[in-house]
Design an enzyme around this catalytic site. Structure first.
Site, PDB file in Angstrom:
ATOM      1  N   HIS A 190      55.289  36.868  46.808  1.00 40.64           N
ATOM      2  CA  HIS A 190      54.319  37.421  47.737  1.00 40.64           C
ATOM      3  C   HIS A 190      55.584  39.008  47.922  1.00 40.64           C
ATOM      4  O   HIS A 190      56.634  38.558  48.242  1.00 40.64           O
ATOM      5  CB  HIS A 190      53.079  37.059  48.107  1.00 40.64           C
ATOM      6  CG  HIS A 190      51.873  36.324  47.476  1.00 40.64           C
ATOM      7  ND1 HIS A 190      50.911  35.904  47.760  1.00 40.64           N
ATOM      8  CD2 HIS A 190      52.714  35.154  46.361  1.00 40.64           C
ATOM      9  CE1 HIS A 190      49.794  35.498  46.743  1.00 40.64           C
ATOM     10  NE2 HIS A 190      51.140  35.280  45.773  1.00 40.64           N
ATOM     11  N   HIS A 217      41.166  21.415  63.672  1.00 36.72           N
ATOM     12  CA  HIS A 217      40.692  20.340  63.917  1.00 36.72           C
ATOM     13  C   HIS A 217      39.294  19.801  64.275  1.00 36.72           C
ATOM     14  O   HIS A 217      38.361  19.407  64.708  1.00 36.72           O
ATOM     15  CB  HIS A 217      41.011  18.959  64.952  1.00 36.72           C
ATOM     16  CG  HIS A 217      42.241  18.738  64.446  1.00 36.72           C
ATOM     17  ND1 HIS A 217      43.784  18.330  63.453  1.00 36.72           N
ATOM     18  CD2 HIS A 217      43.941  18.965  65.612  1.00 36.72           C
ATOM     19  CE1 HIS A 217      44.408  18.082  63.989  1.00 36.72           C
ATOM     20  NE2 HIS A 217      45.308  19.006  64.715  1.00 36.72           N
TER      21      HIS A 217
END
Length: 392
Positions: A190, A217
């Site tokens: 990219h 999390h």
């Protein structure tokens, strides 16, 4: 004919990235920390937004962007809500939508721009539409002025998958900064490369806080003391260390990626300028080949790669041409996966198709793309154009 060495992608690191990595190695701190935070701040400032959150890939950035909408305090997105998407994009545009139970409505692309067919987009909007996910394909921004007119006063969220269009502009604004949120990728091939990495930018503080939690999390550890999720955190660090408030993941990037990103971002303007120079050579030498269509620029494309549409051919003829190009050292790929609905994975999606997908199918059967780079490709592009002309 002499073989042309024309790969899809190439390294863009030099001694500065190596020094940045050595800085992290010397520090002994490899998990997400200050280097990532510095890169996020610089990225947000560069693209004119209040907040940027880095993830371990552009795919994860898309996942964060979609997931965050489900946990807003006001008018959250719900399973079964409708999101309009173009029929041509990379798989990770669509996967988070399926994983969160959204109903995809596929619309055709414009055969010239490779972005939304705007007439089809306007027709596809219904009272059930909650999100339009615009994909700035191969570096080309969408026509956001028209899209915003189409949205009008409807309560529809505009998001951007800008993973292929870092540095592109539309009416003076960077692609990726137009919608409520925009995603970016810094994979090897990219515009800038942290090897693996992604980013989401937004001005919405609540969404930013939600993504901070979901990225790690679903805990509160990375949230500010005063935040838009819990209001206020406990003064007891021990109590807060394992406090989980949202369904989360582990999408954290490494410090190495954050340090490399800081050096790559400094080079982005130069990289994009060179890609645009290469594009002018490509347009000059390929646009006049009879029977070949190329992507029409909207705004200022950052030209991820160069698309080719063999207008009067079929997939068998296309494959023969690709074989000859490959034999001569020119790497080719389908145009971002072609028509996504051809893939067997579609059986797991809740989806509808608006109208026909004739252009997406044409791209799928008769299109391909070649790479663009951050350095001069004049000789490679001329060699490609001469070979392509001889094959056609």
């Amino acid at each position: 004919m002499k073989e042309i060495n024309y790969p899809l992608a190439s390294p863009s690191w030099d001694i500065l990235e190596i020094e940045a990595m050595n800085r992290v190695i010397t520090s002994g701190m490899f998990s997400m920390g200050n280097e990532v935070k510095k890169f996020e701040n610089q990225f947000a400032d560069y693209f004119g937004k209040k907040y940027a959150i880095m993830a371990n890939s552009g795919s994860s950035a898309n996942l964060l962007m979609i997931a965050a909408l489900f946990f807003r305090s006001d008018n959250p997105i719900k399973r079964g809500d409708e999101v309009i998407v173009p029929a041509v994009s990379w798989s990770t545009t669509y996967m988070p939508l399926q994983q969160y139970g959204l109903k995809l409505k596929f619309v055709d692309i414009d055969i010239d721009t490779l972005n939304f067919d705007l007439h089809s987009l306007e027709e596809a909007i219904s009272e059930k539409t909650k999100i339009i996910l615009a994909v700035n394909l191969l570096g080309n921004p969408n026509d956001f002025k028209t899209i915003k007119t189409i949205i009008g006063n409807n309560d529809i969220i505009l998001l951007e998958d800008n993973c292929e269009a870092m540095g592109a502009k539309y009416e003076g604004k960077y692609a990726g900064s137009v919608g409520l949120m925009g995603s970016f990728s810094s994979f090897f091939s990219h515009h800038i490369s942290t090897m693996e990495g992604g980013m989401v930018i937004t001005d919405d503080e609540e969404l930013y806080h939600i993504m901070l939690s979901i990225r790690a999390h679903g805990w509160t550890r990375n949230l500010p003391f005063i935040n838009k999720i819990t209001g206020k955190k406990s003064d007891n660090d021990f109590e807060e260390s394992f406090k989980f408030v949202l369904p989360g993941y582990n999408l954290r990037p490494l410090e190495l990626s954050g340090a490399i990103g800081q050096e790559q971002l400094k080079k982005l303007r130069g990289f994009v300028a060179k890609r645009r120079e290469n594009a002018q050579v490509f347009i000059e030498h390929v646009s006049n080949i009879q029977g070949v269509g190329i992507q029409k620029e909207i705004g200022e494309s950052s030209y991820f790669g160069f698309s080719i549409l063999l207008e009067n051919s079929n997939s068998i003829e296309r494959n023969k041409i690709i074989q000859k190009l490959t034999e001569n050292g020119i790497e080719c790929r389908p145009i971002v996966g072609g028509n996504f609905l051809k893939n067997p994975v579609i059986k797991y999606f809740d989806y509808a198709v608006h109208g026909n997908l004739n252009n997406a199918q044409k791209i799928d059967e008769c299109g391909f793309f070649i790479g663009n780079h951050h350095f001069d490709l004049k000789n490679e592009i001329i060699g490609f154009s001469e070979l392509l002309k001889s094959l056609i």
